[in-house]
Design a protein around this motif. Sequence first.
Motif, PDB file in Angstrom:
ATOM      1  N   ILE A 140       7.967  18.529 103.308  1.00  0.00           N
ATOM      2  CA  ILE A 140       8.505  19.564 102.430  1.00  0.00           C
ATOM      3  C   ILE A 140       8.688  18.904 101.065  1.00  0.00           C
ATOM      4  CG2 ILE A 140      10.367  21.195 102.030  1.00  0.00           C
ATOM      5  CD1 ILE A 140       8.773  21.792 104.556  1.00  0.00           C
ATOM      6  N   VAL A 141       7.984  19.400 100.061  1.00  0.00           N
ATOM      7  CA  VAL A 141       7.923  18.728  98.765  1.00  0.00           C
ATOM      8  C   VAL A 141       8.571  19.604  97.679  1.00  0.00           C
ATOM      9  CG1 VAL A 141       6.423  17.633  97.058  1.00  0.00           C
ATOM     10  CG2 VAL A 141       5.788  17.601  99.485  1.00  0.00           C
ATOM     11  N   ASP A 142       9.573  19.040  97.044  1.00  0.00           N
ATOM     12  CA  ASP A 142      10.286  19.693  95.945  1.00  0.00           C
ATOM     13  C   ASP A 142       9.581  19.326  94.637  1.00  0.00           C
ATOM     14  OD1 ASP A 142      12.041  20.582  94.014  1.00  0.00           O
ATOM     15  OD2 ASP A 142      13.813  19.597  94.839  1.00  0.00           O
ATOM     16  N   ARG A 143       8.760  20.220  94.122  1.00  0.00           N
ATOM     17  CA  ARG A 143       7.900  20.076  92.944  1.00  0.00           C
ATOM     18  C   ARG A 143       6.673  19.221  93.253  1.00  0.00           C
ATOM     19  NH1 ARG A 143       9.551  22.849  88.924  1.00  0.00           N
ATOM     20  NH2 ARG A 143      11.710  22.946  88.148  1.00  0.00           N
ATOM     21  N   TYR A 144       5.553  19.636  92.615  1.00  0.00           N
ATOM     22  CA  TYR A 144       4.290  18.923  92.839  1.00  0.00           C
ATOM     23  C   TYR A 144       3.430  19.088  91.587  1.00  0.00           C
ATOM     24  CZ  TYR A 144       0.566  17.029  95.902  1.00  0.00           C
ATOM     25  OH  TYR A 144      -0.404  16.247  96.482  1.00  0.00           O
ATOM     26  N   SER A 145       2.134  19.034  91.734  1.00  0.00           N
ATOM     27  CA  SER A 145       1.220  19.067  90.587  1.00  0.00           C
ATOM     28  C   SER A 145       1.368  20.315  89.737  1.00  0.00           C
ATOM     29  CB  SER A 145      -0.223  18.964  91.082  1.00  0.00           C
ATOM     30  OG  SER A 145      -0.431  17.739  91.762  1.00  0.00           O
ATOM     31  N   TYR A 146       1.717  21.432  90.353  1.00  0.00           N
ATOM     32  CA  TYR A 146       1.836  22.688  89.602  1.00  0.00           C
ATOM     33  C   TYR A 146       2.924  22.575  88.535  1.00  0.00           C
ATOM     34  CZ  TYR A 146      -0.687  23.964  93.798  1.00  0.00           C
ATOM     35  OH  TYR A 146      -1.588  23.976  94.831  1.00  0.00           O
ATOM     36  N   SER A 147       4.017  21.924  88.876  1.00  0.00           N
ATOM     37  CA  SER A 147       5.066  21.691  87.890  1.00  0.00           C
ATOM     38  C   SER A 147       4.549  20.843  86.740  1.00  0.00           C
ATOM     39  CB  SER A 147       6.266  20.979  88.527  1.00  0.00           C
ATOM     40  OG  SER A 147       7.022  21.849  89.325  1.00  0.00           O
ATOM     41  N   GLY A 148       3.831  19.777  87.089  1.00  0.00           N
ATOM     42  CA  GLY A 148       3.320  18.889  86.061  1.00  0.00           C
ATOM     43  C   GLY A 148       2.445  19.622  85.061  1.00  0.00           C
ATOM     44  N   VAL A 149       1.556  20.460  85.564  1.00  0.00           N
ATOM     45  CA  VAL A 149       0.641  21.196  84.688  1.00  0.00           C
ATOM     46  C   VAL A 149       1.386  22.263  83.897  1.00  0.00           C
ATOM     47  CG1 VAL A 149      -1.369  22.718  84.615  1.00  0.00           C
ATOM     48  CG2 VAL A 149      -1.355  20.743  86.152  1.00  0.00           C
ATOM     49  N   ALA A 150       2.231  23.039  84.568  1.00  0.00           N
ATOM     50  CA  ALA A 150       2.922  24.148  83.899  1.00  0.00           C
ATOM     51  C   ALA A 150       3.839  23.648  82.783  1.00  0.00           C
ATOM     52  CB  ALA A 150       3.728  24.959  84.917  1.00  0.00           C
ATOM     53  N   PHE A 151       4.571  22.577  83.035  1.00  0.00           N
ATOM     54  CA  PHE A 151       5.510  22.076  82.035  1.00  0.00           C
ATOM     55  C   PHE A 151       4.781  21.450  80.851  1.00  0.00           C
ATOM     56  CE2 PHE A 151       8.524  23.010  85.237  1.00  0.00           C
ATOM     57  CZ  PHE A 151       9.799  22.948  84.690  1.00  0.00           C
ATOM     58  N   SER A 152       3.707  20.696  81.115  1.00  0.00           N
ATOM     59  CA  SER A 152       2.982  20.072  80.009  1.00  0.00           C
ATOM     60  C   SER A 152       2.194  21.099  79.204  1.00  0.00           C
ATOM     61  CB  SER A 152       2.038  18.982  80.541  1.00  0.00           C
ATOM     62  OG  SER A 152       2.772  17.871  81.017  1.00  0.00           O
ATOM     63  N   ALA A 153       1.612  22.081  79.884  1.00  0.00           N
ATOM     64  CA  ALA A 153       0.892  23.127  79.170  1.00  0.00           C
ATOM     65  C   ALA A 153       1.844  23.934  78.292  1.00  0.00           C
ATOM     66  CB  ALA A 153       0.172  24.049  80.158  1.00  0.00           C
ATOM     67  N   ALA A 154       3.076  24.107  78.768  1.00  0.00           N
ATOM     68  CA  ALA A 154       4.074  24.831  77.972  1.00  0.00           C
ATOM     69  C   ALA A 154       4.421  24.082  76.693  1.00  0.00           C
ATOM     70  CB  ALA A 154       5.338  25.066  78.805  1.00  0.00           C
ATOM     71  N   LYS A 155       4.156  22.779  76.665  1.00  0.00           N
ATOM     72  CA  LYS A 155       4.391  21.989  75.458  1.00  0.00           C
ATOM     73  C   LYS A 155       3.193  22.019  74.514  1.00  0.00           C
ATOM     74  CE  LYS A 155       5.821  18.343  77.885  1.00  0.00           C
ATOM     75  NZ  LYS A 155       6.317  16.963  78.162  1.00  0.00           N
ATOM     76  N   GLY A 156       2.100  22.674  74.950  1.00  0.00           N
ATOM     77  CA  GLY A 156       0.941  22.825  74.080  1.00  0.00           C
ATOM     78  C   GLY A 156      -0.265  22.007  74.472  1.00  0.00           C
ATOM     79  N   LEU A 157      -0.201  21.248  75.572  1.00  0.00           N
ATOM     80  CA  LEU A 157      -1.356  20.482  76.008  1.00  0.00           C
ATOM     81  C   LEU A 157      -2.358  21.406  76.710  1.00  0.00           C
ATOM     82  CD1 LEU A 157       0.296  17.221  77.396  1.00  0.00           C
ATOM     83  CD2 LEU A 157      -0.325  17.824  75.053  1.00  0.00           C
ATOM     84  N   GLY A 158      -3.638  21.077  76.617  1.00  0.00           N
ATOM     85  CA  GLY A 158      -4.663  21.902  77.257  1.00  0.00           C
ATOM     86  C   GLY A 158      -4.512  21.917  78.765  1.00  0.00           C
ATOM     87  N   ILE A 159      -4.631  23.078  79.356  1.00  0.00           N
ATOM     88  CA  ILE A 159      -4.365  23.188  80.797  1.00  0.00           C
ATOM     89  C   ILE A 159      -5.390  22.408  81.624  1.00  0.00           C
ATOM     90  CG2 ILE A 159      -5.665  25.337  81.199  1.00  0.00           C
ATOM     91  CD1 ILE A 159      -3.247  26.183  82.990  1.00  0.00           C
ATOM     92  N   GLU A 160      -6.648  22.390  81.204  1.00  0.00           N
ATOM     93  CA  GLU A 160      -7.644  21.628  81.950  1.00  0.00           C
ATOM     94  C   GLU A 160      -7.393  20.124  81.805  1.00  0.00           C
ATOM     95  OE1 GLU A 160      -9.876  22.648  84.162  1.00  0.00           O
ATOM     96  OE2 GLU A 160      -8.926  24.599  83.887  1.00  0.00           O
ATOM     97  N   TRP A 161      -6.963  19.696  80.633  1.00  0.00           N
ATOM     98  CA  TRP A 161      -6.586  18.286  80.451  1.00  0.00           C
ATOM     99  C   TRP A 161      -5.429  17.940  81.377  1.00  0.00           C
ATOM    100  CZ3 TRP A 161      -2.580  15.089  79.392  1.00  0.00           C
ATOM    101  CH2 TRP A 161      -2.875  13.782  78.972  1.00  0.00           C
ATOM    102  N   CYS A 162      -4.462  18.845  81.484  1.00  0.00           N
ATOM    103  CA  CYS A 162      -3.286  18.608  82.334  1.00  0.00           C
ATOM    104  C   CYS A 162      -3.654  18.536  83.811  1.00  0.00           C
ATOM    105  CB  CYS A 162      -2.248  19.713  82.118  1.00  0.00           C
ATOM    106  SG  CYS A 162      -1.492  19.729  80.477  1.00  0.00           S
ATOM    107  N   LYS A 163      -4.633  19.323  84.235  1.00  0.00           N
ATOM    108  CA  LYS A 163      -5.014  19.341  85.641  1.00  0.00           C
ATOM    109  C   LYS A 163      -5.834  18.117  86.041  1.00  0.00           C
ATOM    110  CE  LYS A 163      -6.285  23.308  87.506  1.00  0.00           C
ATOM    111  NZ  LYS A 163      -6.942  24.627  87.704  1.00  0.00           N
ATOM    112  N   ALA A 164      -6.571  17.541  85.078  1.00  0.00           N
ATOM    113  CA  ALA A 164      -7.521  16.480  85.407  1.00  0.00           C
ATOM    114  C   ALA A 164      -6.911  15.304  86.165  1.00  0.00           C
ATOM    115  CB  ALA A 164      -8.215  15.997  84.131  1.00  0.00           C
TER     116      ALA A 164
END
Length: 256
Positions: A140-164
């Motif tokens: 059972i995992v509290d936060r994972y990759s989706y958090s990492g991408v969503a939070f960084s993209a919200a700061k203006g980073l490209g979503i594909e860059w964030c997912k890579a």
Amino acid sequence: MLFRFHLSFGAVTARRSSSALLKIPSNNLIRKIQMGTNHNSVLRGCSSNSRGALVVLEGLDRCGKTTQSSRLVQYLEGLGHSAELLRFPDRTTSVGQMISSYLSNESQLDDHTIHLLFSANRWEKRSLMETKLKSGTTLIVDRYSYSGVAFSAAKGLGIEWCKAPEVGLLAPDLVLYLDISPEKAVERGGYGCERYEQLEFQSKVAQYYQVLHDSSWKIIDACQPMEDIEKQLQEIVLGCVKRRHNGEPLSELWLS
């Protein structure tokens, strides 16, 4: 030009990408990304024997993930299932300590740097997670990759860059998204203690979570009474655990 990163066994490689930085996505852009980027691939060499389930809880800050994650582990153990709780970031590692300092506003880091640190923190646990899942332990995992991408993209980073940097991590069998409006989250105790707990920023994060939503997600109303949420999660997770006990190979995140 941006750089597209891939982390594997502690190494970082980069190649140029012409992708533009994303701001807040339009509805058309959301549909395009959902259609083209939410693919997982079966992990090569992974047998279809009985295994544990990989269950991730996601949502805005103060949505109740931490409480419900702990209760889910207790519930599964009470039924005789092997289950463990993981939280990201894992602040016990050297990378995690750097992240913790940043989140507590004790240090300053470039947005790209902190994103890669969050990703590295997950890669630190990848091998251990795979071993535990194959041994029959549900995670059972509290936060994972989706958090990492969503939070960084919200700061203006490209979503594909964030997912890579996340490509190749283990793909969850189930993502439980605890849905709460940013305005409601603000009303909960302790809000504002860490860097990202700001109403305007959380509103942007919520929009990027919509981009990342795929067929593995279940949306739960996090404004319900805690006991009602707990009961819903137990039913959904138990079904997932039973299905994985019947055998299904692990897959990797965001590989087409």
